[in-house]
Design an enzyme around this catalytic site. Structure first.
Site, PDB file in Angstrom:
ATOM      1  N   TYR B 119       0.816  -1.208   0.000  1.00  0.00           N
ATOM      2  CA  TYR B 119       0.000   0.000   0.000  1.00  0.00           C
ATOM      3  C   TYR B 119       0.858   1.270   0.000  1.00  0.00           C
ATOM      4  CZ  TYR B 119      -3.795   3.178   1.237  1.00  0.00           C
ATOM      5  OH  TYR B 119      -4.686   4.216   1.271  1.00  0.00           O
ATOM      6  N   GLU B 126       2.122   6.304  -7.174  1.00  0.00           N
ATOM      7  CA  GLU B 126       1.111   7.179  -7.765  1.00  0.00           C
ATOM      8  C   GLU B 126       1.480   8.644  -7.581  1.00  0.00           C
ATOM      9  OE1 GLU B 126      -2.857   6.043  -6.570  1.00  0.00           O
ATOM     10  OE2 GLU B 126      -2.353   3.927  -6.838  1.00  0.00           O
TER      11      GLU B 126
END
Lengths: 302, 199
Positions: B119, B126
């Site tokens: 995660y 991103e």
């Protein structure tokens, strides 16, 4: 001898207070006052007392002897609280100032020379309408509305102000922009009149609701149209105040021909529909004779 | 839930697991072949486009998919690819097995454990891609419409992306700790016992 109640924290399971020597007609409010005496951080408005750990909050006015409890209540901390009136004034004062900042001092927002071009009439009407709307809301909060709860969690202040202030800036940015394009005069005039009618309608409903329960009584009545013709909308919907509010913003959006306003109107419409449907359901379950023709917010449709 | 519905869900999850696996495989093969991360995008873009699912994916894909070189050549893209392919293969395989009521414990364990690394890795990737895309979006005015126009509304994708970056940072702690809480609930000894008893 007096009643006694053991108060357990619903979350931790710990006993936070053993309230004794309560009078036979003692209420939930009395228990809360005693808990607040022992734990000063838990002022009365911050407490929720229930019969079961995950049960519904008990009303302050409920008498202990009528509840049939086995000497035990469950406590939940509602978190830091803030007065409803305070929240409303804060969330409505923001848009008033923010919009006028864009309107009166455009060079601050759009850069030097932004205020040089002559202003279209509709831009002036828009500033007047927007300011009127929020000034009316502030005055109603102070003089008209009667709130059933006195406080709400402080987290709501942040959330609500972000919504109102953010959208005020969003709309004000485009309507007062040097490159704003005004619609035709007929559209502006028609929509302005519609806006004023809806504002008056919304105000009429607020006055009706205030008069529904005379102060000091505990009346619960079905709202019905009164002498004011704007209240005739009650023949069709349970929450005509929301209907008029949506109408006002729709009119404002048509008057300015600004999609930003339409987006704001849709968001408000969504939230108000949820509230109206809840209220409509509560009315129907409480009053057997509730008018069946009524819908929640839009006549015949929703 | 009808039999048809179950069959559809099973098929959907198997296909998506296979799809994500194929993207991962194509990426590995390309890297082995060329030794560079440069061509990863070209090798994976078609499959990637088909198999995206989450709304979050839309953001990075839009930032990356139509924007040239700088994001595609970046390590940010590698991080995203790695994090998402591993996560999604496990996730859809897990759902597929759930449909058949025969989920092996190792799968449950991986699903609720690998996120600890994947995660933060995905979020970092991103953010790198978005940051690299910013100058290109600004100069090309990608997805942006200006004033004056008849609806008096403008949209600037550049500022939307800038606005999204702090949201990633703000919401990360909440979401991360939520996943830890889920992990505790699912992998705790009590629920593990219940699972094995059901079999």
């Amino acid at each position: 001898m007096g009643l006694s109640v053991e108060v357990e924290d619903a979350r931790s399971g710990k006993i936070i207070a053993n309230v004794d020597r309560l009078q036979s007609h003692a209420t939930i409010a009395d228990v809360k006052a005693r808990i607040a005496e022992k734990h000063s951080k838990y002022y009365v408005e911050r407490q929720s007392l229930r019969l079961e750990a995950k049960g519904k909050a008990l009303k302050d006015s409920e008498q202990l002897q009528n509840l049939g409890i086995d000497g035990k209540l469950y406590f939940k901390d509602l978190g830091p609280q803030i007065g409803w009136g305070t929240v409303f004034v804060a969330e409505y004062a923001g848009p008033l100032f923010i919009y006028l900042l864009f309107y009166l001092r455009p060079e601050i927002v759009y850069g030097a020379g932004a205020g040089d071009k002559p202003m279209e009439p509709v831009v002036k009407y828009a500033a007047a309408c927007h300011s009127f709307h929020y000034a009316k809301r502030i005055l109603e909060t102070i003089f008209v509305h009667r709130f059933s709860n006195s406080t709400m969690p402080i987290r709501n202040l942040f959330k609500n102000c972000t919504y109102y202030w953010g959208f005020a800036a969003f709309m004000a940015y485009f309507i007062n922009h040097p490159l704003y394009t005004a619609p035709c005069v007929q559209q502006t005039k028609f929509a302005l009149i519609a806006f004023l009618i809806c504002e008056f309608g919304n105000f009429s409903i607020h006055i009706l609701l205030k008069n529904l329960r005379p102060p000091g009584t505990r009346d619960r009545k079905i709202p019905m149209p009164d002498a004011n013709p704007m209240t005739l909308l009650y023949n069709f919907v349970s929450c005509p105040n929301y209907t008029y509010e949506v109408g006002a913003w729709l009119s404002f959006g048509i008057m300015t021909q600004c999609l930003a306003v339409m987006i704001f109107m849709i968001c408000g419409f969504g939230q108000m529909t949820v509230w109206a449907q809840g209220k409509h359901r509560r009315y129907k379950s409480e009053f057997k004779a509730y008018p069946r023709r009524r819908t929640a917010i839009i006549p015949y449709i929703l | 839930m009808t039999g048809l519905h179950r069959a559809y869900l099973l098929l959907y999850n198997v296909i998506l697991a296979a799809g994500w696996a194929s993207i991962g495989w194509a990426a590995v093969r390309e890297y082995n072949h060329s030794g560079h991360v440069k061509h990863l995008f070209r090798a994976t873009e078609k499959s990637l486009f088909i198999f995206q699912t989450a709304a979050l994916l839309e953001v990075f894909n839009a930032a990356v998919g139509f924007v040239k070189s700088s994001t595609q050549n970046s390590w940010g893209y590698v991080l995203i690819l790695a994090a998402w392919t591993v996560t999604e293969v496990i996730r859809y395989t897990y759902y597929a097995f759930n449909q058949l009521n025969m989920t092996p414990f190792i799968l449950t364990y991986l699903r609720y454990t690998l996120f600890i690394v994947l995660y933060p890795m995905g979020v970092t990737g991103e953010l790198i891609c978005i940051t690299k895309a910013l100058p290109v979006v600004h100069s090309s005015k990608l997805y942006s419409w200006g004033l004056p126009n008849t609806w008096n509304l403008s949209f600037d994708y550049y500022y939307v992306l800038i606005g999204i970056i702090p949201l990633y940072v703000i919401y990360f702690p909440q979401l991360y700790s939520h996943m830890f809480r889920q992990r505790k609930k699912v992998l705790s000894p009590r629920s593990v016992d219940k699972e094995s008893k059901n079999r």
